[in-house]
Design a protein around this motif. Structure first.
Motif, mmCIF file in Angstrom:
data_model
loop_
_atom_site.group_PDB
_atom_site.id
_atom_site.type_symbol
_atom_site.label_atom_id
_atom_site.label_comp_id
_atom_site.label_asym_id
_atom_site.label_seq_id
_atom_site.Cartn_x
_atom_site.Cartn_y
_atom_site.Cartn_z
ATOM 1 N N THR A 194 0.836 -1.204 0.000
ATOM 2 C CA THR A 194 0.000 0.000 0.000
ATOM 3 C C THR A 194 0.868 1.251 0.000
ATOM 4 O OG1 THR A 194 -0.120 0.314 2.404
ATOM 5 C CG2 THR A 194 -1.705 -1.226 1.416
ATOM 6 N N ARG A 195 0.249 2.368 -0.361
ATOM 7 C CA ARG A 195 0.992 3.628 -0.393
ATOM 8 C C ARG A 195 1.324 4.115 1.025
ATOM 9 N NH1 ARG A 195 -0.824 8.017 -3.522
ATOM 10 N NH2 ARG A 195 -1.711 6.604 -5.048
ATOM 11 N N LYS A 196 0.488 3.791 2.030
ATOM 12 C CA LYS A 196 0.804 4.190 3.396
ATOM 13 C C LYS A 196 2.078 3.509 3.889
ATOM 14 C CE LYS A 196 -3.820 5.318 5.168
ATOM 15 N NZ LYS A 196 -4.849 4.955 6.194
ATOM 16 N N ILE A 197 2.217 2.234 3.563
ATOM 17 C CA ILE A 197 3.427 1.514 3.969
ATOM 18 C C ILE A 197 4.635 2.063 3.228
ATOM 19 C CG2 ILE A 197 4.573 -0.740 3.887
ATOM 20 C CD1 ILE A 197 1.823 -1.997 4.425
ATOM 21 N N ALA A 198 4.473 2.356 1.954
ATOM 22 C CA ALA A 198 5.571 2.953 1.191
ATOM 23 C C ALA A 198 5.990 4.278 1.810
ATOM 24 C CB ALA A 198 5.154 3.147 -0.266
ATOM 25 N N ALA A 199 5.014 5.051 2.267
ATOM 26 C CA ALA A 199 5.322 6.346 2.894
ATOM 27 C C ALA A 199 6.107 6.146 4.187
ATOM 28 C CB ALA A 199 4.037 7.114 3.159
ATOM 29 N N ARG A 200 5.747 5.115 4.972
ATOM 30 C CA ARG A 200 6.517 4.837 6.192
ATOM 31 C C ARG A 200 7.944 4.428 5.855
ATOM 32 N NH1 ARG A 200 1.771 2.091 8.310
ATOM 33 N NH2 ARG A 200 2.743 0.055 8.018
ATOM 34 N N CYS A 201 8.094 3.643 4.804
ATOM 35 C CA CYS A 201 9.432 3.246 4.359
ATOM 36 C C CYS A 201 10.256 4.466 3.966
ATOM 37 C CB CYS A 201 9.323 2.270 3.188
ATOM 38 S SG CYS A 201 10.901 1.862 2.412
ATOM 39 N N VAL A 202 9.650 5.368 3.210
ATOM 40 C CA VAL A 202 10.353 6.584 2.783
ATOM 41 C C VAL A 202 10.778 7.406 3.996
ATOM 42 C CG1 VAL A 202 10.062 8.800 1.610
ATOM 43 C CG2 VAL A 202 9.295 6.697 0.500
ATOM 44 N N SER A 203 9.895 7.543 4.980
ATOM 45 C CA SER A 203 10.227 8.305 6.190
ATOM 46 C C SER A 203 11.406 7.671 6.923
ATOM 47 C CB SER A 203 9.019 8.372 7.122
ATOM 48 O OG SER A 203 7.965 9.093 6.532
ATOM 49 N N PHE A 204 11.422 6.338 6.976
ATOM 50 C CA PHE A 204 12.529 5.632 7.622
ATOM 51 C C PHE A 204 13.841 5.917 6.905
ATOM 52 C CE2 PHE A 204 15.282 1.897 7.964
ATOM 53 C CZ PHE A 204 15.352 1.726 9.344
ATOM 54 N N VAL A 205 13.831 5.833 5.583
ATOM 55 C CA VAL A 205 15.044 6.079 4.798
ATOM 56 C C VAL A 205 15.480 7.534 4.950
ATOM 57 C CG1 VAL A 205 16.020 6.102 2.476
ATOM 58 C CG2 VAL A 205 14.502 4.234 3.165
ATOM 59 N N GLN A 206 14.545 8.449 4.925
ATOM 60 C CA GLN A 206 14.874 9.865 5.049
ATOM 61 C C GLN A 206 15.529 10.187 6.386
ATOM 62 O OE1 GLN A 206 10.996 11.533 4.261
ATOM 63 N NE2 GLN A 206 11.497 12.011 2.129
ATOM 64 N N SER A 207 15.216 9.416 7.404
ATOM 65 C CA SER A 207 15.794 9.684 8.720
ATOM 66 C C SER A 207 17.199 9.119 8.873
ATOM 67 C CB SER A 207 14.894 9.106 9.819
ATOM 68 O OG SER A 207 14.894 7.684 9.778
ATOM 69 N N ARG A 208 17.662 8.343 7.869
ATOM 70 C CA ARG A 208 18.950 7.665 8.020
ATOM 71 C C ARG A 208 19.909 7.819 6.845
ATOM 72 N NH1 ARG A 208 15.375 5.445 11.149
ATOM 73 N NH2 ARG A 208 15.986 4.339 13.053
ATOM 74 N N ALA A 209 19.397 7.911 5.643
ATOM 75 C CA ALA A 209 20.256 7.885 4.459
ATOM 76 C C ALA A 209 20.907 9.251 4.206
ATOM 77 C CB ALA A 209 19.446 7.450 3.248
ATOM 78 N N PRO A 210 22.064 9.274 3.543
ATOM 79 C CA PRO A 210 22.724 10.538 3.207
ATOM 80 C C PRO A 210 21.994 11.270 2.087
ATOM 81 C CG PRO A 210 23.936 8.670 2.291
ATOM 82 C CD PRO A 210 22.862 8.097 3.158
#
Length: 559
Positions: free
Chosen positions: A38-54
């Motif tokens: 789902t798009r909600k899960i994808a959004a959570r994934c993006v938030s996780f990556v944004q908090s850690r990736a360069p």
């Protein structure tokens, strides 16, 4: 290794769909893509990556939402399945960040969803949706008898063969799926299958009876092995993986209580449980021994004013089969206002009843509840007598998504029908193997099993009438070469999972904690520990297998 457990290795069917999605939609063709339901899960994934990736990784992040092309007449029978895919795409340097979210949360798509959606994608029936995703409504499917594919003998009936049955339903959505995609998926039975799984988990449905599309009387829930008379089917939630149940239970506790409180991980944990508590909230306090002295320390902290969100524990723990003192934990939770979440995967509700001491009970249905190694699943039960029950239910109503793919549901329901009889066989086999191991004191330093551990009294408190001690045993030999000889000689399947219908032997610590062996050792987890997940073999045969392996270990000692 080219493949492995689905949360650690991306299934090849999922990789194939991801490759085609990248080819069509990615800005850079050397990108990587992870697929979510789902798009909600994808959004959570993006938030996780944004908090850690360069920044250089974040600059390449793309999200593509694929939905059914409802303008195409061929898609009409598929609408109730809601075959959606949301792809998070980025440069290959971002793989490790996406993989962390995939592994820890269990939110990724299943291989069956991938195969089904890949076929739609190739035929142009799965298209990009740039606007808000709307759940299509569907006409009520015609009730009909369940497909014979899902009516099978019990797994304990080894050797019995059935002739395939030709299914010839009316030409409706079910037949369309069969003719076009080669699947015998009767969508009218998906919701009854979910209901049967929930009732089975609640201990209110144990018989191996055919599914029916007729409503099940709620009074059938009043008598259940959990001992909670007001437990309802709606209190049992299904998820696509066991770790996803833990992840979502943690989300529910954060949403229902406070997002500022740390949690407690009590006992040596399964890898990703601790990672979830570390990475998806304000943090965690870790007690690795699950001992009375650990509880003394926790009580001291609570008396001094520290407050916590919840205590997470496994019962028994993995791999040392330690059983925490749930009675004392419940008393502390009631006095100092924190929730108790118990993972009963290893004990199983056929052997133990931990809901009476818990606010939430989770389990990996992938393991012995299924047994057949061909489907994943997880569950969470909200205790209706918990002080947090209303808040948890409010959170669930607004924030939980049902992402359990219908084909996976049907397989899980079919597999779990003979769960109770399989547990009886496994309990008996495990005790017989333990008796053999305990006689080899010259070879074996420690046998870890709930019946014989120092914490066995804690197990007896929650053991149900007629229950056993489960099918997991861990063994530590006196010397490494003995463990090596034993493992090489033992004539069972070898692998890192547990709860399979066949016996499975694993050098568990080397596989699960290879990068942190010294850390694990400080909690009594020996790097050369061998874990045995006991199966359904004939008791005499499986005992001989272990006697022969012990003979090989003894010969290695002489050498």
């Amino acid at each position: 290794m080219t493949t492995g457990y689905p949360r650690f290795f991306i299934h090849r069917s999922i990789q194939a769909l991801a490759k085609d999605v990248i080819a069509k939609y990615a800005t850079a063709k050397d990108s990587v893509a992870f697929l979510w339901p789902t798009r909600k899960i994808a959004a959570r994934c993006v938030s996780f990556v944004q908090s850690r990736a360069p920044p250089e990784v974040l600059a390449t992040l793309e999200v593509v939402h694929l939905v059914l092309d409802t303008s195409n007449p061929q898609s009409q029978p598929l609408r109730s399945l809601c075959p959606t895919i949301s792809a998070v795409i980025c440069c290959k340097e971002g793989f490790s960040y996406l993989k962390q979210y995939w592994q820890h949360t269990g939110d990724g798509i299943s291989s069956r969803r991938a195969e089904f959606c890949h076929s739609l994608f190739k035929d142009g029936l799965l298209i990009e949706d740039e606007g808000p995703l709307k759940s299509p409504t569907s006409p009520s499917p015609k009730p009909c008898r369940g497909p014979k594919r899902y009516q099978r003998p019990g797994s304990v009936d080894v050797g019995k063969q059935q002739q395939p049955t030709i299914v010839n339903p009316d030409k409706d959505a079910s037949r369309f799926l069969e003719e076009r995609f080669g699947r015998n998926l009767d969508i009218s039975f998906v919701e009854p299958a979910k209901s049967a799984i929930r009732r089975r988990i609640a201990g209110a449905l144990t018989s191996d009876k055919e599914l029916s599309t007729s409503p099940v009387p709620e009074k059938e829930m009043e008598s259940n092995t959990r001992g909670i008379v007001n437990l309802r089917e709606e209190d049992v939630y299904l998820f696509p993986a066991g770790m996803n149940a833990i992840f979502n239970a943690h989300r529910a506790l954060l949403g229902a209580r406070s997002s500022n409180l740390k949690s407690i991980n009590f006992g040596f944990p399964y890898v990703d449980t601790l990672k979830i508590l570390e990475k998806f909230g304000p943090g965690v306090v870790f007690y690795g021994h699950a001992s009375e002295s650990d509880l003394d320390d926790l009580e001291s902290r609570l008396e001094k004013g520290e407050r916590f969100l919840a205590l997470f524990c496994e019962f028994p723990g993995n791999p040392l089969l330690t059983c925490p003192n749930l009675v004392r934990i419940r008393q502390l939770a009631d006095k100092y206002d924190f929730a108790v979440l118990v993972d009963e995967t290893i004990g199983t509700f056929a052997n133990i009843n931990v809901l009476q001491y818990s606010d939430i009970v989770v389990s990996s249905l992938t393991k012995i509840f299924s047994g057949d190694c061909n489907v994943m699943g997880g569950s969470a039960i909200f205790n209706p007598n918990s002080r947090y029950y209303s808040a948890l239910k409010d959170f669930a109503r607004t924030s939980f998504e049902d992402t359990y793919w219908p084909e996976d549901v049907m397989f899980m329901e079919r597999n779990s029908r003979d769960f109770a009889s399989r547990i009886d066989r496994i309990n008996a086999n495990a005790e017989a193997i333990c008796e053999v191991l305990l006689q080899e004191a010259d070879l074996i330093k420690t046998v870890f099993f709930p019946r014989y551990n120092e914490s066995s009294a804690n197990y007896e408190v929650v053991k149900v009438l007629g229950g056993g001690y489960g099918g997991l045993i861990s063994v530590v030999f006196h010397r490494k070469e003995q463990a090596v000889a034993f493992y090489d000689a033992v004539d069972t399947a070898k692998g890192p999972s547990l709860g399979t219908n066949f016996t499975l032997t694993s050098p568990y610590v080397l596989l699960a904690h290879y990068q942190e062996l010294d850390w694990a050792a400080q909690f009594g987890v020996d790097p050369d520990l061998i874990r045995i997940s006991v199966g359904l073999e004939d008791t005499e045969d499986i005992v001989k297998v272990f006697k022969d392996a012990l003979t090989a270990a003894a010969e290695a000692t002489k050498a």
